[in-house]
Write an enzyme that holds these catalytic residues in place. Structure first.
Site, PDB file in Angstrom:
ATOM      1  N   GLY A  56     -39.831   2.067 104.302  1.00  0.00           N
ATOM      2  CA  GLY A  56     -38.609   2.089 105.098  1.00  0.00           C
ATOM      3  C   GLY A  56     -37.910   0.762 104.899  1.00  0.00           C
ATOM      4  CB  CYS A  89     -43.342  -0.228 101.143  1.00  0.00           C
ATOM      5  SG  CYS A  89     -42.088  -1.502 100.907  1.00  0.00           S
ATOM      6  CE1 TYR A  90     -40.879  -1.752 109.226  1.00  0.00           C
ATOM      7  CE2 TYR A  90     -41.191   0.619 109.429  1.00  0.00           C
ATOM      8  CZ  TYR A  90     -40.921  -0.601 110.008  1.00  0.00           C
ATOM      9  OH  TYR A  90     -40.692  -0.686 111.350  1.00  0.00           O
ATOM     10  CG  HIS A 177     -42.539   2.342  97.219  1.00  0.00           C
ATOM     11  ND1 HIS A 177     -42.274   3.060  98.365  1.00  0.00           N
ATOM     12  CD2 HIS A 177     -41.974   1.133  97.389  1.00  0.00           C
ATOM     13  CE1 HIS A 177     -41.563   2.303  99.193  1.00  0.00           C
ATOM     14  NE2 HIS A 177     -41.375   1.126  98.630  1.00  0.00           N
ATOM     15  CD  GLU A 179     -43.710   6.258  97.806  1.00  0.00           C
ATOM     16  OE1 GLU A 179     -44.789   5.708  97.513  1.00  0.00           O
ATOM     17  OE2 GLU A 179     -42.933   5.826  98.673  1.00  0.00           O
ATOM     18  CG  ASP A 234     -36.474  29.770 106.080  1.00  0.00           C
ATOM     19  OD1 ASP A 234     -36.964  29.152 105.127  1.00  0.00           O
ATOM     20  OD2 ASP A 234     -35.845  29.218 106.998  1.00  0.00           O
ATOM     21  CE  LYS A 369     -34.207  25.877 105.438  1.00  0.00           C
ATOM     22  NZ  LYS A 369     -34.593  27.006 106.123  1.00  0.00           N
TER      23      LYS A 369
END
Ligand code: XMP
Length: 514
Positions: A56, A89-90, A177, A179, A234, A369
């Site tokens: 963040g 990180c954050y 990170h 990711e 959906d 979703k």
């Protein structure tokens, strides 16, 4: 199917969705939740395996910086030990700071960075090299660890603390990170974390589809089923799952109460055909008169839309087909927002809490979703289904705001939506960022000049948001020239004297105007 066992607490990072995707591609599901939903989730479920605290763009000391709820620090595993955590990180700063470590605004690192592992045998690093490239993006750093915690990796060039863990090895922080694709072993590390602290893998599209179909087969071996069908991702995916089992026992229905955008009905018909759903369209344009005396959003959602427009045709279809059960596309976040997992009620969804007197089955109730999209894509459904923007059930009734809904205003919103979409689609760098577009008629009369002189009319509000889970969202700004064109075209309409972009984040705003 069960709910995901990893919780990613989103501390407002641009990369949170990448964490979910990397885990998913390694076979693990995760629930992305903002801090307050994390609290609801941890209070109502004891099935969480581990918590990931996202990055963040914040300092832990900044006023208003996102903070995980206290439940994150106290939640336990069945054996009484703390839930394992991975702070990124954050999230790494918050983890150290909350346990008495120090975080300071120094040792900033941006971009590709080489780290040296201090404990190369630590499980997180299994199968990776003692020196490796990671991707950093931080101004603050952890400069002192909590008592008894240890350093797992350092930045080679500066010696900064790049990773740490607590004495049990379950509370882990990484400054980089994992990711990001620029962290060469990032995916491997997330997989190591998942393997070390997770249950067995739970993301497998083929087996998830078959387990839903098996459940349908077992629970409903005979009798007809009905389902409301909007043609969105959906309901289309539910239709696809159920039609594969129920075949000609399944009937879907779309209600057209003059509350749809220009293309929604066509899309619904097309998606019913693709998914193999027998489909009827109910014309309920005559019901718009019900809105003559109200401007209240909840009244529209519940008393009018749900009870008087949505429910009667469903009940008729149920009787006509002698249906024994009905299907809905309700997702895990709908249940969270409706307060059914123990938290606050944000809004009553138009489709929750309806009792038709026959069993209701929501095969997607444990899914988010982004997971439904990934499943629909993996099953080979077309992009018009898996990538469709959400559109609220009450449709354009929620997009005529502060003035009673009329056919004329609905048509004005439809025209305006066509204009805005056409312009934005020509600007892919903006269009591709948008998770949802809202174009609404705002009824407050404002003075304008329209040819014949002074008139009082409403305005068109245009709101585009970017979001992962629709529980929080970032407002998108339009480039000036794009907005100018939108404004010029929208204000040609005789009922419109102003047009305005609304870019406030959610919270404090919401996606819809009401
Ligand atoms: P908000 O406005 O709460 O919306 O940020 C979050 C998402 O939910 C959709 N939405 C609804 N969907 N019935 C629905 O089926 C509703 O009453 C409803 N209200 C909002 C909204 O469009 C967004 O995608």
């Amino acid at each position: 199917m069960e709910l995901p066992k990893f919780v990613i607490t989103d501390l407002r990072s641009q990369l949170t969705k990448n964490i979910e995707r990397e885990f998913r591609e390694e076979g693990y599901r995760s629930a992305i939740l903002d801090p307050s939903k994390t609290k609801d989730w941890l209070r109502s479920s004891n099935k969480t395996d581990a918590i990931i605290l996202s990055g963040g763009d914040w300092s832990v000391y900044a006023k208003g910086s996102p903070q995980p709820p206290k439940e994150v620090w106290t939640a336990k595993r069945p054996d009484g030990s703390l839930l394992p955590k991975l702070g990124i990180c954050y999230g790494h700063h918050v983890l150290a700071w909350k346990h008495g470590g120090s975080v300071e605004a120094r040792n900033a690192e941006y971009g590709k960075t080489i780290i040296e592992l201090v404990e190369p045998d630590f499980p997180l690093f299994r199968g990776t090299e003692p020196e490796q490239q990671v991707w950093m993006n931080h101004g603050d750093s952890v400069t002192k660890l909590p008592e008894g915690w240890r350093i797992l990796a350092r930045t080679r060039a500066t010696g900064n603390i790049a990773a740490f863990c607590d004495p049990t090895g379950t509370q882990i922080g990484v400054q980089w990170h994992p990711e990001s694709t620029h962290s060469v072993n990032g995916r491997r590390m997330l997989a190591n974390f998942a393997a070390e602290f997770g249950h067995s893998k739970d993301w497998n599209p083929g087996s998830m589809v078959s387990s839903i179909r098996d459940e349908l087969r077992e629970r409903f071996p005979s009798g007809n089923a009905i389902m409301p069908f909007s043609g969105g991702v959906d309901s289309s995916f539910v239709a696809y799952l159920a039609a594969g089992v129920l075949g000609l026992r399944l009937f879907g229905m779309t209600i057209d109460a003059d509350n749809l955008r220009r293309y929604d009905l066509g899309d619904a018909k097309k998606h019913a055909h693709i998914t193999g759903l027998q489909h009827v369209v109910i014309n309920a344009h005559d019901k718009v008169g019900l809105f003559a005396c109200t401007t209240d959003a909840e009244t529209k959602r519940k008393a009018i839309f749900r009870n008087q427009i949505y429910v009667p045709p469903i009940v008729r279809l149920k009787d006509e087909k002698d249906a024994r059960f009905w299907l809905q596309g309700t997702l895990a976040p709908d249940l969270i927002e409706s307060g059914e997992t123990g938290g606050a009620v944000i809004k009553s969804h138009h489709n929750t809490g309806i009792n038709l007197g026959i069993p209701e089955y929501s095969p997607l109730k444990d899914l988010f979703k982004y997971e439904v999209r990934a499943l629909a894509k993996a099953e080979g459904l077309p992009e018009s289904i898996w990538n469709r923007m959400p559109f609220p059930g009450p449709g354009l009734f929620l997009r005529v705001v502060g003035i009673p809904v009329t056919h004329e205003l609905l048509e004005c919103v439809r025209d305006s939506n066509d204009i805005v979409e056409a312009i934005l689609r020509r600007t892919p760098e903006v269009w591709d960022e948008i998770s949802q577009l809202v174009v609404a008629y705002l009824g407050t009369p404002m003075v304008g000049q329209k040819g014949e002189g002074r008139v009082y009319r409403g305005s068109i509000g245009v709101r585009a948001v970017k979001t992962i889970d629709y529980m929080t969202a970032e407002g998108i700004y339009f480039p000036k020239d794009v907005w100018k064109e939108i404004e010029r075209e929208l204000t040609k309409h005789p009922l419109v004297v102003h047009a305005a972009p609304y870019s406030t984040d959610k919270p404090p705003a919401t996606t819809e105007f009401e």
